[in-house]
Every structure is written in C-alpha cells, then in structure tokens.
Scaffold this motif. Structure first.
Motif, PDB file in Angstrom:
ATOM      1  N   LYS A   4      48.786  50.478  31.728  1.00 48.42           N
ATOM      2  CA  LYS A   4      49.227  49.015  32.751  1.00 48.42           C
ATOM      3  C   LYS A   4      48.510  49.562  34.453  1.00 48.42           C
ATOM      4  CE  LYS A   4      51.668  47.106  29.678  1.00 48.42           C
ATOM      5  NZ  LYS A   4      51.698  45.442  29.403  1.00 48.42           N
ATOM      6  N   TYR A   5      48.216  48.477  34.812  1.00 53.70           N
ATOM      7  CA  TYR A   5      47.666  48.233  35.890  1.00 53.70           C
ATOM      8  C   TYR A   5      48.392  47.677  37.238  1.00 53.70           C
ATOM      9  CZ  TYR A   5      45.282  48.069  40.630  1.00 53.70           C
ATOM     10  OH  TYR A   5      45.307  47.559  41.871  1.00 53.70           O
ATOM     11  N   LYS A   6      49.620  48.536  38.502  1.00 58.36           N
ATOM     12  CA  LYS A   6      50.240  47.186  38.832  1.00 58.36           C
ATOM     13  C   LYS A   6      49.386  46.646  40.186  1.00 58.36           C
ATOM     14  CE  LYS A   6      55.291  46.974  40.072  1.00 58.36           C
ATOM     15  NZ  LYS A   6      56.268  48.174  40.568  1.00 58.36           N
ATOM     16  N   THR A   7      48.932  45.869  40.325  1.00 62.41           N
ATOM     17  CA  THR A   7      48.700  45.345  41.049  1.00 62.41           C
ATOM     18  C   THR A   7      49.352  45.564  42.720  1.00 62.41           C
ATOM     19  OG1 THR A   7      49.787  42.524  40.994  1.00 62.41           O
ATOM     20  CG2 THR A   7      47.705  43.198  39.925  1.00 62.41           C
ATOM     21  N   ILE A   8      48.738  45.529  43.894  1.00 62.15           N
ATOM     22  CA  ILE A   8      48.828  45.357  44.899  1.00 62.15           C
ATOM     23  C   ILE A   8      48.636  44.099  45.381  1.00 62.15           C
ATOM     24  CG2 ILE A   8      48.804  47.737  45.425  1.00 62.15           C
ATOM     25  CD1 ILE A   8      45.844  47.256  47.114  1.00 62.15           C
ATOM     26  N   SER A   9      48.686  43.575  45.812  1.00 57.48           N
ATOM     27  CA  SER A   9      48.811  41.986  47.349  1.00 57.48           C
ATOM     28  C   SER A   9      47.019  41.708  47.235  1.00 57.48           C
ATOM     29  CB  SER A   9      49.469  42.115  48.100  1.00 57.48           C
ATOM     30  OG  SER A   9      49.574  40.835  48.916  1.00 57.48           O
ATOM     31  N   GLY A  10      46.881  40.564  47.071  1.00 60.24           N
ATOM     32  CA  GLY A  10      45.257  40.798  47.243  1.00 60.24           C
ATOM     33  C   GLY A  10      44.631  41.032  46.685  1.00 60.24           C
ATOM     34  N   ASP A  11      45.020  41.726  44.933  1.00 63.99           N
ATOM     35  CA  ASP A  11      43.369  41.889  43.627  1.00 63.99           C
ATOM     36  C   ASP A  11      43.483  41.234  43.255  1.00 63.99           C
ATOM     37  OD1 ASP A  11      44.047  45.121  44.097  1.00 63.99           O
ATOM     38  OD2 ASP A  11      45.848  44.878  42.418  1.00 63.99           O
ATOM     39  N   THR A  12      42.145  41.418  43.149  1.00 67.36           N
ATOM     40  CA  THR A  12      41.479  40.603  42.251  1.00 67.36           C
ATOM     41  C   THR A  12      41.004  40.813  40.541  1.00 67.36           C
ATOM     42  OG1 THR A  12      39.371  40.380  43.004  1.00 67.36           O
ATOM     43  CG2 THR A  12      40.539  38.786  44.208  1.00 67.36           C
ATOM     44  N   TRP A  13      40.602  39.723  39.622  1.00 66.16           N
ATOM     45  CA  TRP A  13      40.335  40.593  38.613  1.00 66.16           C
ATOM     46  C   TRP A  13      39.299  41.328  38.493  1.00 66.16           C
ATOM     47  CZ3 TRP A  13      42.762  40.305  34.503  1.00 66.16           C
ATOM     48  CH2 TRP A  13      43.874  38.467  34.476  1.00 66.16           C
ATOM     49  N   ALA A  17      38.877  45.535  37.502  1.00 70.31           N
ATOM     50  CA  ALA A  17      38.014  45.848  36.747  1.00 70.31           C
ATOM     51  C   ALA A  17      37.170  46.990  37.353  1.00 70.31           C
ATOM     52  CB  ALA A  17      36.994  44.843  36.035  1.00 70.31           C
ATOM     53  N   LYS A  18      36.782  47.047  39.052  1.00 69.54           N
ATOM     54  CA  LYS A  18      36.279  48.007  38.963  1.00 69.54           C
ATOM     55  C   LYS A  18      36.928  49.069  39.168  1.00 69.54           C
ATOM     56  CE  LYS A  18      32.670  49.985  42.255  1.00 69.54           C
ATOM     57  NZ  LYS A  18      31.594  50.035  41.891  1.00 69.54           N
ATOM     58  N   LYS A  19      38.414  49.053  39.653  1.00 69.63           N
ATOM     59  CA  LYS A  19      39.186  50.035  39.949  1.00 69.63           C
ATOM     60  C   LYS A  19      39.461  50.972  38.306  1.00 69.63           C
ATOM     61  CE  LYS A  19      41.787  47.970  43.987  1.00 69.63           C
ATOM     62  NZ  LYS A  19      43.415  47.924  43.990  1.00 69.63           N
ATOM     63  N   CYS A  20      39.523  50.037  37.713  1.00 71.36           N
ATOM     64  CA  CYS A  20      40.219  50.567  36.394  1.00 71.36           C
ATOM     65  C   CYS A  20      38.630  50.891  35.779  1.00 71.36           C
ATOM     66  CB  CYS A  20      40.373  49.378  35.271  1.00 71.36           C
ATOM     67  SG  CYS A  20      42.475  49.501  36.566  1.00 71.36           S
ATOM     68  N   PHE A  42      44.519  34.248  40.635  1.00 68.34           N
ATOM     69  CA  PHE A  42      43.058  34.045  40.959  1.00 68.34           C
ATOM     70  C   PHE A  42      42.998  35.533  41.670  1.00 68.34           C
ATOM     71  CE2 PHE A  42      39.710  33.581  43.583  1.00 68.34           C
ATOM     72  CZ  PHE A  42      37.797  33.321  43.472  1.00 68.34           C
ATOM     73  N   VAL A  43      43.781  35.501  42.828  1.00 68.99           N
ATOM     74  CA  VAL A  43      43.929  36.780  43.891  1.00 68.99           C
ATOM     75  C   VAL A  43      45.397  37.054  43.337  1.00 68.99           C
ATOM     76  CG1 VAL A  43      44.404  36.859  46.117  1.00 68.99           C
ATOM     77  CG2 VAL A  43      42.600  35.627  45.675  1.00 68.99           C
ATOM     78  N   PHE A  44      45.093  37.838  43.255  1.00 67.67           N
ATOM     79  CA  PHE A  44      46.940  38.622  42.683  1.00 67.67           C
ATOM     80  C   PHE A  44      48.183  38.995  43.480  1.00 67.67           C
ATOM     81  CE2 PHE A  44      44.053  39.677  38.750  1.00 67.67           C
ATOM     82  CZ  PHE A  44      45.349  38.820  38.164  1.00 67.67           C
ATOM     83  N   PRO A  45      49.455  39.218  43.624  1.00 70.36           N
ATOM     84  CA  PRO A  45      50.200  38.790  44.258  1.00 70.36           C
ATOM     85  C   PRO A  45      50.663  40.476  43.965  1.00 70.36           C
ATOM     86  CG  PRO A  45      51.466  37.635  42.559  1.00 70.36           C
ATOM     87  CD  PRO A  45      49.752  37.929  42.535  1.00 70.36           C
ATOM     88  N   ALA A  46      51.818  41.562  45.076  1.00 72.09           N
ATOM     89  CA  ALA A  46      51.529  42.754  44.022  1.00 72.09           C
ATOM     90  C   ALA A  46      53.190  42.345  43.179  1.00 72.09           C
ATOM     91  CB  ALA A  46      52.407  43.875  45.576  1.00 72.09           C
TER      92      ALA A  46
END
Length: 67
Positions: A4-13, A17-20, A42-46
C-alpha cells in the motif's frame, strides 16, 4: 499481496508510479490495479491508500528455448 502507498496531498497517478516503480510509464499498470480510485482522483488528497502490485516481468518475445 499488494503493498500500500499512502498518498500525500498533491500526489498524482504518474507521480505515484515514479515513486513506487521508478518509472512514470508504469502509470497504466498502477491505474489498472486501482480502478476503484480512477474516477475519484486526478490529484490526490493526503491519506488515500493505493494498491502497489508487483510489476510483471517483461517479456522479450523470445521463446524459452532461446535462453
């Protein structure tokens, strides 16, 4: 079992993908494995949990006897 990846505010698809996966071109694979999230973000919240499946090994198209 998917990580699982827990998003941070502003993450995008593509950013996830680049991070993981180390490659933003893995975005299609990421989105295919998270269809429940596709139409919500499209843009993720935290705090959104994104499934990170292991990338399949690349197929070079050669038959196994060629190795």
């Amino acid at each position: 079992m998917a990580k699982k990846y827990k998003t941070i505010s502003g993450d995008t698809w593509d950013g996830i993908a680049k991070k993981c996966y180390g490659d933003e071109m893995a975005v299609t694979f990421l989105m295919q494995n998270n269809q429940k999230l596709l139409f919500n973000y499209f843009v993720f919240p935290a705090g959104v949990l994104v499934d990170i499946e292991e990338l399949p090994e690349e197929d070079d198209g050669l038959p196994t006897w060629r190795y």
